[in-house]
Scaffold this active site. Structure first.
Site, short mmCIF file in Angstrom:
data_model
loop_
_atom_site.label_atom_id
_atom_site.label_comp_id
_atom_site.label_asym_id
_atom_site.label_seq_id
_atom_site.Cartn_x
_atom_site.Cartn_y
_atom_site.Cartn_z
N SER A 1 0.54 -1.43 -0.23
CA SER A 1 0.11 -0.12 0.00
C SER A 1 0.96 0.93 0.11
O SER A 1 2.04 1.33 -1.57
CB SER A 1 -0.65 -0.17 1.22
OG SER A 1 -2.36 1.11 0.99
N GLU B 1 -9.08 -4.95 -5.08
CA GLU B 1 -7.85 -3.82 -3.75
C GLU B 1 -8.87 -2.92 -3.00
O GLU B 1 -9.14 -3.05 -1.39
CB GLU B 1 -7.52 -3.00 -4.58
CG GLU B 1 -5.83 -3.99 -4.57
CD GLU B 1 -4.90 -3.95 -3.47
OE1 GLU B 1 -4.51 -3.61 -2.70
OE2 GLU B 1 -3.64 -4.47 -4.42
N HIS C 1 -7.82 -5.01 -0.63
CA HIS C 1 -6.87 -4.99 0.10
C HIS C 1 -6.02 -5.96 1.89
O HIS C 1 -6.72 -5.67 2.66
CB HIS C 1 -6.40 -3.13 0.33
CG HIS C 1 -6.03 -2.17 0.41
ND1 HIS C 1 -4.51 -2.28 -1.11
CD2 HIS C 1 -5.18 -1.20 0.96
CE1 HIS C 1 -4.67 -1.44 -0.56
NE2 HIS C 1 -4.06 -1.00 0.90
#
Length: 451
Positions: free
Chosen positions: A186, A310, A366
């Site tokens: 990320s 995600e 995610h």
């Protein structure tokens, strides 16, 4: 458990043995960023003579979690010495030296997160002969707001200072300073891409892994100045170290909330406004341009990829997939395409396994890949994020590929490097495989390439 003591360039540290090695937690790589140092470049720590107890995690720059409920458990540890790192090293009793090193940069949107998460424990990497280093860095306003009387990209300077510490000290922990891979997820994946485009980081790592990496777009100096002006207009506080450095943590966070509060004026700006940006000096040009059209990072083997869904849990249906593709999948694919066209060693993946946990059911969401990467399916919070009994064979496969890449600069024969002829992409699922051009629809929709 028994204790180990290792002498670093600043003083001795005491660690604690684990099942697979020794961990040293909260080692300072720079002085506490307080007072005049709060918005300054990192300064090497004061040397110490007595043995430093490094058996508990050090203070975190995160003063509150990213949200009430976060996928990754990331504690807030109070204290001033937030520029610290953790070293997990394989058991030295076996006489191992010159081991490959993984330096991990945590995510959290550049405003939250920490290196003290149980998901970042280095036990499995130690088991497989890899030294793991995880680091903390300044976040949000203190790390990334453009202020007129201080150096820009202070969080980036923190990453570089930590990498320099690794280069100087990691041999004492059994690692090889010439075999360092920098990796993150990320915001941490965006950090990796940023470091590839930062000349001051050259020579501090030999390989890179960007997992679900996100960088601020646009990110030129003009945009950073706009954000500073917007900050002052919204808060009434000048964007200067003089005005900010004596504020409490709570006051800084309140200003950060004001900066990001919803409104038409805020909606005109990107999601990430407190993030690394091209300042024309430390980061000479915007990261996407530097990596895709420029020469940055050409000598560095790169593994890059995303999860399939995600941000689909953030925005449902087609909107969620569009957000996922815009922020993550299309930029990763564009970088892989560019590097492959220049025969630069690049490996692309998509994590496709879908969770059964109620909050994420049916999504490869995610952060879902991290417990597999670290081979920590039994860690705190994994069941809430993934569901019951996530497949160990997938953790074996993903973790083994990472270890191979860190050790050999190649994840293995089953996963060829990405090429513009075949577009080989590793699909991680219960039964993993390498597919030819599985992201064609993403490429054609977002990159305008129909070939």
């Amino acid at each position: 458990m028994t204790e180990d003591i290792i002498r670093t360039s600043h003083g001795p540290v005491r660690g604690e043995r684990t099942e697979t090695g020794v961990r040293f937690l909260g080692i300072p790589y720079a002085r506490p960023p307080i007072g005049p140092l709060r918005f300054a470049a990192p300064v090497p720590p004061e040397p110490w003579a007595d043995v430093l107890d490094a058996r508990v995690y050090g203070p975190t720059a995160q003063r509150r979690p990213f949200a009430e409920a976060t996928t990754i458990p990331e504690p807030c540890v109070p204290g001033e010495s937030t520029l610290n790192l953790n070293v997990f090293t394989p058991a030295r009793a076996a006489g191992q030296t010159g081991l490959p090193v993984l330096v991990w940069i945590h995510g959290g949107g550049f405003v939250a997160g920490c290196s003290a998460s149980p998901w970042y424990d280095g036990t499995a990497f130690n088991r497989d002969g890899v030294v793991l280093v995880s680091l903390g860095y300044r976040l949000g306003i203190e790390g990334f707001l453009h202020v007129e009387d201080s150096p820009d990209n202070r969080g980036v300077l923190d990453w570089i200072a930590a990498l320099r510490w690794v280069r100087e000290n990691i041999a004492a922990f059994g690692g090889d300073p010439d075999k360092v891979t920098v990796a993150g997820q990320s915001a941490g994946g965006g950090a990796v891409q940023t470091l590839l485009a930062t000349p001051a980081a050259a020579g501090l790592f030999r390989a890179a892994i960007s997992a679900s990496g996100a960088v601020m777009r646009p990110q030129g100096p003009e945009f950073a100045a706009t954000v500073s002006e917007f900050f002052t207009a919204r808060t009434g506080v000048p964007a200067t170290a003089e005005a900010l450095q004596s504020l409490t943590d709570e006051e800084i966070l309140a200003l950060q909330d004001a900066l990001n509060a919803p409104g038409p004026d805020r909606d005109a700006l990107p999601m990430l406004v407190l993030a690394p940006f091209a300042d024309g000096a430390l980061i000479p040009e915007p990261v996407p341009e530097a990596l895709i059209a420029g020469a940055a990072g050409q000598d560095i083997p790169l593994m890059i990829g995303c999860t399939t869904h995600e941000f689909n849990a953030v925005a449902e249906g087609e909107a969620g997939q569009a957000l996922t593709d815009q922020i993550f999948r299309a930029p990763a694919l564009a970088l892989a395409e560019s590097r492959a066209s220049r025969d630069l060693p690049t490996w692309l993946y998509q994590f496709d396994w879908t969770a059964t946990a109620p909050a994420f059911e049916g999504l490869a969401h995610h952060c879902a890949d991290l417990p597999f990467v670290f081979d920590l399916l039994g860690a705190e919070g994994v069941d809430k994020a993934l569901g019951e009994a996530p497949p160990q064979q997938l953790a074996d496969a993903v973790h083994t590929a990472w270890v191979a890449f860190i050790r050999d600069l190649d994840p293995g024969a089953a996963w060829p490097s990405y090429s513009t002829e075949r577009r080989e992409t590793r699909i991680w699922n219960t039964e993993s495989r390498t597919a030819r051009d599985p992201l064609r629809s993403v490429r054609e929709t977002w990159l305008g390439a129909a070939t």
